[in-house]
Each structure stands twice: as structure tokens, then as C-alpha cells.
Design an enzyme around this catalytic site. Structure first.
Site, PDB file in Angstrom:
ATOM      1  N   LYS A 164       8.340 -76.029  -8.326  1.00  0.00           N
ATOM      2  CA  LYS A 164       9.074 -75.947  -9.592  1.00  0.00           C
ATOM      3  C   LYS A 164      10.567 -76.283  -9.405  1.00  0.00           C
ATOM      4  O   LYS A 164      11.131 -77.027 -10.210  1.00  0.00           O
ATOM      5  CB  LYS A 164       8.888 -74.533 -10.169  1.00  0.00           C
ATOM      6  CG  LYS A 164       9.557 -74.277 -11.479  1.00  0.00           C
ATOM      7  CD  LYS A 164       8.904 -73.139 -12.231  1.00  0.00           C
ATOM      8  CE  LYS A 164       8.856 -71.821 -11.493  1.00  0.00           C
ATOM      9  NZ  LYS A 164      10.128 -71.093 -11.431  1.00  0.00           N
ATOM     10  N   ARG A 201      10.281 -66.685   7.915  1.00  0.00           N
ATOM     11  CA  ARG A 201      11.021 -65.740   7.080  1.00  0.00           C
ATOM     12  C   ARG A 201      10.086 -64.618   6.633  1.00  0.00           C
ATOM     13  O   ARG A 201       8.915 -64.867   6.362  1.00  0.00           O
ATOM     14  CB  ARG A 201      11.525 -66.503   5.850  1.00  0.00           C
ATOM     15  CG  ARG A 201      12.871 -66.103   5.339  1.00  0.00           C
ATOM     16  CD  ARG A 201      13.288 -67.040   4.241  1.00  0.00           C
ATOM     17  NE  ARG A 201      12.195 -67.274   3.294  1.00  0.00           N
ATOM     18  CZ  ARG A 201      12.335 -67.940   2.160  1.00  0.00           C
ATOM     19  NH1 ARG A 201      13.498 -68.439   1.846  1.00  0.00           N
ATOM     20  NH2 ARG A 201      11.316 -68.114   1.348  1.00  0.00           N
ATOM     21  N   ARG A 224       5.903 -72.655   6.559  1.00  0.00           N
ATOM     22  CA  ARG A 224       7.347 -72.914   6.541  1.00  0.00           C
ATOM     23  C   ARG A 224       8.035 -72.269   7.741  1.00  0.00           C
ATOM     24  O   ARG A 224       7.749 -71.141   8.108  1.00  0.00           O
ATOM     25  CB  ARG A 224       7.936 -72.377   5.243  1.00  0.00           C
ATOM     26  CG  ARG A 224       9.365 -72.840   5.028  1.00  0.00           C
ATOM     27  CD  ARG A 224       9.788 -72.821   3.604  1.00  0.00           C
ATOM     28  NE  ARG A 224       9.315 -71.652   2.907  1.00  0.00           N
ATOM     29  CZ  ARG A 224       9.003 -71.632   1.627  1.00  0.00           C
ATOM     30  NH1 ARG A 224       9.084 -72.721   0.916  1.00  0.00           N
ATOM     31  NH2 ARG A 224       8.593 -70.526   1.063  1.00  0.00           N
ATOM     32  N   ARG A 250       2.611 -61.572  -3.417  1.00  0.00           N
ATOM     33  CA  ARG A 250       3.347 -62.287  -4.469  1.00  0.00           C
ATOM     34  C   ARG A 250       2.406 -63.106  -5.352  1.00  0.00           C
ATOM     35  O   ARG A 250       2.572 -63.189  -6.559  1.00  0.00           O
ATOM     36  CB  ARG A 250       4.373 -63.223  -3.820  1.00  0.00           C
ATOM     37  CG  ARG A 250       5.750 -62.924  -4.275  1.00  0.00           C
ATOM     38  CD  ARG A 250       6.832 -63.857  -3.839  1.00  0.00           C
ATOM     39  NE  ARG A 250       6.451 -64.974  -3.032  1.00  0.00           N
ATOM     40  CZ  ARG A 250       6.936 -65.219  -1.818  1.00  0.00           C
ATOM     41  NH1 ARG A 250       7.790 -64.414  -1.281  1.00  0.00           N
ATOM     42  NH2 ARG A 250       6.581 -66.283  -1.145  1.00  0.00           N
TER      43      ARG A 250
END
Ligand code: AMP
Length: 262
Positions: free
Chosen positions: A26, A200, A146, A211
């Protein structure tokens, strides 16, 4: 003429809310389209963070913190009040824009109802809700792959994406193979400065899972609502970023081309 509608900075403006799962692309898409069509973006999460940083209203700051730090949605009355005030200010600063992109609002069905009421009050148009549909396993892979450089967090990689993967794995000092972290994952090195790459806390699998569950709970009814009212434009978000942009443009371009010049 000084009627209330001519004084309102949102009268006649087109609104394009964007909805996508976390790591759904997004941010990338709103940035490109905002520049291409001169549609300023209102970002709800950034607005909250700015209010907290500023700290002028300690009570509000504490309220926002208590929800945001737990990944929970801020209560609707607070969200709508902050949205209205700050979005009207953004619109007043950009009188030449044909419309605006909304990032992070609405996020639930009751926020969608509040937005519909505000649109009536402003005489603004909810043009289309741009929904980037990305399968859950794809967003999970994006998040869990990531890696950030431990020396410079601007160096970001993704070990699950050939185009974004770092070049080197970190070898054990004794030369017996690749080093692994506490979770048993292979450790990589930054291609630019060779520093160790780290995961992270936000991208740890259990946090990502939490989430996504929260996202589905709040957003599935919102998507169903906009699908039913035919205000939804569903975009395949599981394509190369430039293809996603093209798909969104096929929806936005004709709407903006037809809009009267303000
Ligand atoms: P974001 O920057 O979009 O990840 O948002 C950060 C946090 O702000 C979220 O986890 C929520 O706690 C809160 N937040 C952002 N947008 C909304 C919204 N529309 N409604 C309620 N809470 C929100």
C-alpha cells in the site's frame, strides 16, 4: 458567493481510500499514484504518530499509545474526530487537488459509515475503495523474509524474493558452514557494508501472524460492505509493483479524467 459549500475545502473532491494487508504494498502504491495524479495522501497512522510526538495533549497521547502499542484499533470516536480535523486541514492546504488518497482510513465498518456521513456533509465523493488483494501466504513471506542491516536500517533486503535478496550469507568463524540465529535461520550479510542482517521484532513470524489475524477481523467486514455497495475496486496485489500500479490506474484514470477541473 460565500455559502458554506464554497467555504468547505472538500466540496467536489474525489476520495480514494486504499485498503491492503500489512506488507501488501500500500505504501509503495499510494506514493506513486499520489505524485502521478497530484492527489495528496492522508495517512491515519502517521497522523497519530505526529500527535504523540508533538505531545500537546497528554491525555490524547496516552490514549493513542495504549491502543497503538498493542496493535489494537483506536476507538472510532477518537479516530473520526482526529481524521475530520486533520483531513480538512490537509484539504485546505491543497485547494488545487482533484481529490485525495486515504491511507489507513476507514479501517472498519463503523469508520466506513462515519466517512459516508462526512462525505455527505462535505459534498465530497467516495470515488472508489482501492483494495489490494494479496494472499496471506505472500504477505507472510514478504514480512518474514525481510532483513535489515544492523549498521544502517536503510539497507533493507528480502531473503524470500530473488530480486531483493542479499548476496552473501555469513559463514561461521571456524568455516564449518553458514551461521544461524537463535531461531535456526541462516544469517545473511549486508551487500553494501557486510554488516550482519537482522530480523525486526515486528517481522517475527508470531507477530506477523497476530497482525494478520487482527487485520482480517477488522477488514473482512469492511471489504464485504464496499463490495456490496459496489464502491470496491479489487486489484490483484500479487504482481510486480509496476503491474499493480497499472491495474490501479485502469480504475483511477477514467474517474479522474472525467472529474471537472477545480
Ligand atoms: P499504521 O501506521 O497504519 O500501521 O497504524 C499504526 C496504528 O495506528 C495501528 O496499529 C492502530 O493502532 C492505529 N490506527 C491507524 N489507523 C487506524 C484506524 N483507521 N482506526 C483505528 N486505529 C488506527
Amino acid at each position: 458567493m460565500t455559502t458554506s459549500s464554497t467555504q468547505n475545502p472538500l466540496t467536489g473532491k474525489l476520495l480514494f481510500p486504499f485498503v491492503a494487508p500489512p506488507n501488501g504494498g500500500k505504501g509503495t502504491q499510494t506514493q506513486i499514484l499520489s505524485e502521478r495524479y497530484n492527489l495528496p495522501t492522508f495517512d491515519m497512522g502517521s497522523t497519530f504518530r505526529a500527535i504523540m510526538k508533538e505531545g500537546r495533549d497528554p491525555q490524547l497521547k496516552a490514549e493513542l499509545e495504549s491502543f497503538m502499542n498493542n496493535g489494537k484499533l483506536v476507538p472510532v470516536e477518537t479516530v473520526v474526530k482526529i481524521f475530520k480535523k486533520n483531513f480538512e486541514a490537509l484539504a485546505a492546504q491543497n485547494p488545487e487537488a482533484k481529490g485525495f488518497i486515504l491511507d489507513g482510513f476507514p479501517r472498519s465498518q463503523d469508520q466506513a459509515s462515519a466517512l459516508a456521513t462526512l462525505c455527505q456533509e462535505w459534498q465530497a465523493t467516495l470515488a472508489k475503495v482501492i483494495y489490494l488483494n494479496v494472499p496471506m501466504d505472500v504477505v507472510k513471506a514478504r514480512a518474514t523474509g525481510r532483513r535489515f542491516c544492523s549498521q544502517d536500517a536503510r539497507h533493507v533486503y528480502n531473503v524470500n524474493d530473488a530480486k531483493l535478496a542479499p548476496k552473501y550469507k555469513k559463514m561461521k568463524a571456524d568455516g564449518t558452514g553458514v551461521e544461524v540465529d537463535a531461531q535456526g535461520r541462516e544469517v545473511w550479510q549486508c551487500t553494501l557494508d557486510e554488516a550482519e542482517l537482522i530480523v525486526r521484532a515486528d517481522d517475527e513470524p508470531q507477530t506477523v501472524e497476530k497482525r494478520l489475524v487482527e487485520y482480517s477481523k477488522e477488514t473482512d467486514p469492511l471489504i464485504a460492505h464496499y463490495r456490496q455497495t459496489q464502491e470496491l475496486a479489487e486489484i490483484n496485489g500479487d504482481q510486480a509493483p509496476e503491474k499493480v500500479t497499472q491495474s490501479i490506474e485502469t480504475v483511477m484514470h477514467p474517474i479522474l479524467a472525467l472529474a471537472p477541473v477545480s
